[in-house]
Design an enzyme around this catalytic site. Structure first.
Site, mmCIF file in Angstrom:
data_model
loop_
_atom_site.group_PDB
_atom_site.id
_atom_site.type_symbol
_atom_site.label_atom_id
_atom_site.label_comp_id
_atom_site.label_asym_id
_atom_site.label_seq_id
_atom_site.Cartn_x
_atom_site.Cartn_y
_atom_site.Cartn_z
ATOM 1 C CD GLU A 129 -3.552 0.337 0.243
ATOM 2 O OE1 GLU A 129 -2.523 2.134 -0.049
ATOM 3 O OE2 GLU A 129 -3.976 0.502 0.596
ATOM 4 C CG ASP A 130 -0.927 5.047 -1.593
ATOM 5 O OD1 ASP A 130 -1.626 3.773 -0.731
ATOM 6 O OD2 ASP A 130 -1.283 5.254 -2.437
ATOM 7 C CG ASP A 133 -5.737 8.949 6.475
ATOM 8 O OD1 ASP A 133 -5.242 8.859 7.191
ATOM 9 O OD2 ASP A 133 -7.356 8.727 5.239
ATOM 10 C CE LYS A 161 -2.260 10.923 6.272
ATOM 11 N NZ LYS A 161 -3.301 11.855 5.252
ATOM 12 C CG PHE A 182 -4.203 15.422 1.218
ATOM 13 C CD1 PHE A 182 -4.995 13.848 1.530
ATOM 14 C CD2 PHE A 182 -3.739 15.497 0.048
ATOM 15 C CE1 PHE A 182 -5.768 12.924 0.815
ATOM 16 C CE2 PHE A 182 -4.672 14.346 -0.744
ATOM 17 C CZ PHE A 182 -5.149 13.114 -0.484
ATOM 18 N NE ARG A 195 -3.163 7.785 -9.481
ATOM 19 C CZ ARG A 195 -3.801 8.158 -8.278
ATOM 20 N NH1 ARG A 195 -2.689 7.603 -7.079
ATOM 21 N NH2 ARG A 195 -4.813 7.873 -8.402
HETATM 22 P P1 IMP Z 1 -7.478 4.455 4.586
HETATM 23 O O1 IMP Z 1 -9.209 3.705 3.791
HETATM 24 O O2 IMP Z 1 -8.204 5.647 5.487
HETATM 25 O O3 IMP Z 1 -6.849 3.944 5.217
HETATM 26 O O4 IMP Z 1 -7.319 4.747 3.149
HETATM 27 C C1 IMP Z 1 -6.482 4.357 2.303
HETATM 28 C C2 IMP Z 1 -6.744 5.244 1.331
HETATM 29 O O5 IMP Z 1 -6.987 6.551 0.903
HETATM 30 C C3 IMP Z 1 -4.795 5.212 0.682
HETATM 31 O O6 IMP Z 1 -4.595 3.916 -0.172
HETATM 32 C C4 IMP Z 1 -5.383 6.299 -0.764
HETATM 33 O O7 IMP Z 1 -5.069 6.223 -1.552
HETATM 34 C C5 IMP Z 1 -5.852 7.582 0.256
HETATM 35 N N1 IMP Z 1 -5.190 8.822 0.849
HETATM 36 C C6 IMP Z 1 -4.900 8.429 2.345
HETATM 37 N N2 IMP Z 1 -4.504 9.810 2.621
HETATM 38 C C7 IMP Z 1 -4.061 9.986 1.433
HETATM 39 C C8 IMP Z 1 -2.952 11.027 1.717
HETATM 40 O O8 IMP Z 1 -2.292 11.890 2.215
HETATM 41 N N3 IMP Z 1 -2.828 11.317 0.371
HETATM 42 C C9 IMP Z 1 -2.979 11.375 -1.373
HETATM 43 N N4 IMP Z 1 -4.352 10.327 -0.867
HETATM 44 C C10 IMP Z 1 -4.500 9.406 0.966
HETATM 45 MG MG MG Z 2 -4.143 4.028 -2.425
#
Ligand code: IMP
Ligand code: MG
Length: 206
Positions: A129-130, A133, A161, A182, A195
């Site tokens: 994963e990138d 969050d 995060k 962000f 990107r």
């Molecule tokens: P989560 O389900 O809240 O953990 O979010 C995961 C996805 O939200 C990541 O794979 C990203 O695509 C997107 N995301 C969350 N935070 C960021 C950020 O700071 N920048 C860009 N994309 C984010």
């Molecule tokens: Mg993503």
């Protein structure tokens, strides 16, 4: 000095305001031109960390059957670099996901837009994963992939995060912990833009 070519954009951390010739269907051209990206993690810092993660994965998967699952779109850059930092045999699969979240927040309800092309039963899966969050996306994907009976499943994320965590998720390999900002670049987008930045930065409105 800068003459408005994308090269300058890459080199100077986005400090200069450049005309952009790309097709930016999703983000206002004016925003793109005036957003200032404040670098948070340089390309070199990322490369050093990716090398260490690759070495750890190489050690841990020496006698296993590694399948890296690249979670699209955000982790395409990270996965490409990470795969080359690992020196045991591996397979790469792609999993396209779209979150139904509002704005920049995830709901955890995930639509699969591109499924794995091969079974993972009996394989040692590493989800790449990138960013984790809220953790909702990765929690959902772990649940989904476990139904396909891999021998093992672990998580590697470039960024985490913790301030935004909504559900506990196991992170086996972690690049960097960051504050609740962000971020964009190195595969991460805002409205599909940024990107292609080779570093990770925070958008500061002009
Ligand atoms: P989560 O389900 O809240 O953990 O979010 C995961 C996805 O939200 C990541 O794979 C990203 O695509 C997107 N995301 C969350 N935070 C960021 C950020 O700071 N920048 C860009 N994309 C984010
Ligand atoms: Mg993503």
């Amino acid at each position: 000095m800068g003459n408005g070519r994308p090269d300058d954009f890459h080199r100077d951390g986005g400090r200069r305001r450049l005309p952009c010739r790309g097709a930016l269907g999703y983000i206002g051209r004016e925003d793109f031109l005036t957003d200032r990206i404040v670098p948070l993690l340089s390309a070199q810092q990322i490369a050093d960390r990716v090398r260490d993660l690759g070495a750890a994965i190489t050690r841990d998967y020496r006698n296993l059957s590694l399948v890296m699952v690249c979670v699209l779109e955000g982790s395409f850059v990270f996965t490409a670099d990470l795969a080359r930092a690992v020196s045991v045999p591996l397979r790469v699969e792609f999993l396209g996901v779209r979150s139904y979240g509002q704005g920049t927040s995830s709901s955890g309800v995930v639509q699969i837009t591109h499924d794995l092309q091969n079974p993972i039963e009996g394989e040692d899966v590493l989800l790449v994963e990138d960013i984790v969050d809220t953790g909702l996306t990765i929690a959902h994907l772990l649940e989904l992939l476990r139904t396909r009976l891999p021998r093992s499943i672990k998580v590697c994320t470039l960024l985490h995060k913790p301030a935004r965590s909504a559900t506990p998720v196991p992170i086996d390999y972690l690049g960097f912990t960051i504050d609740d900002r962000f971020v964009v670049g190195y595969g991460l987008d805002r409205a599909e833009a940024y990107r292609n930045l080779p570093y990770i930065g925070v958008i500061e409105a002009a």
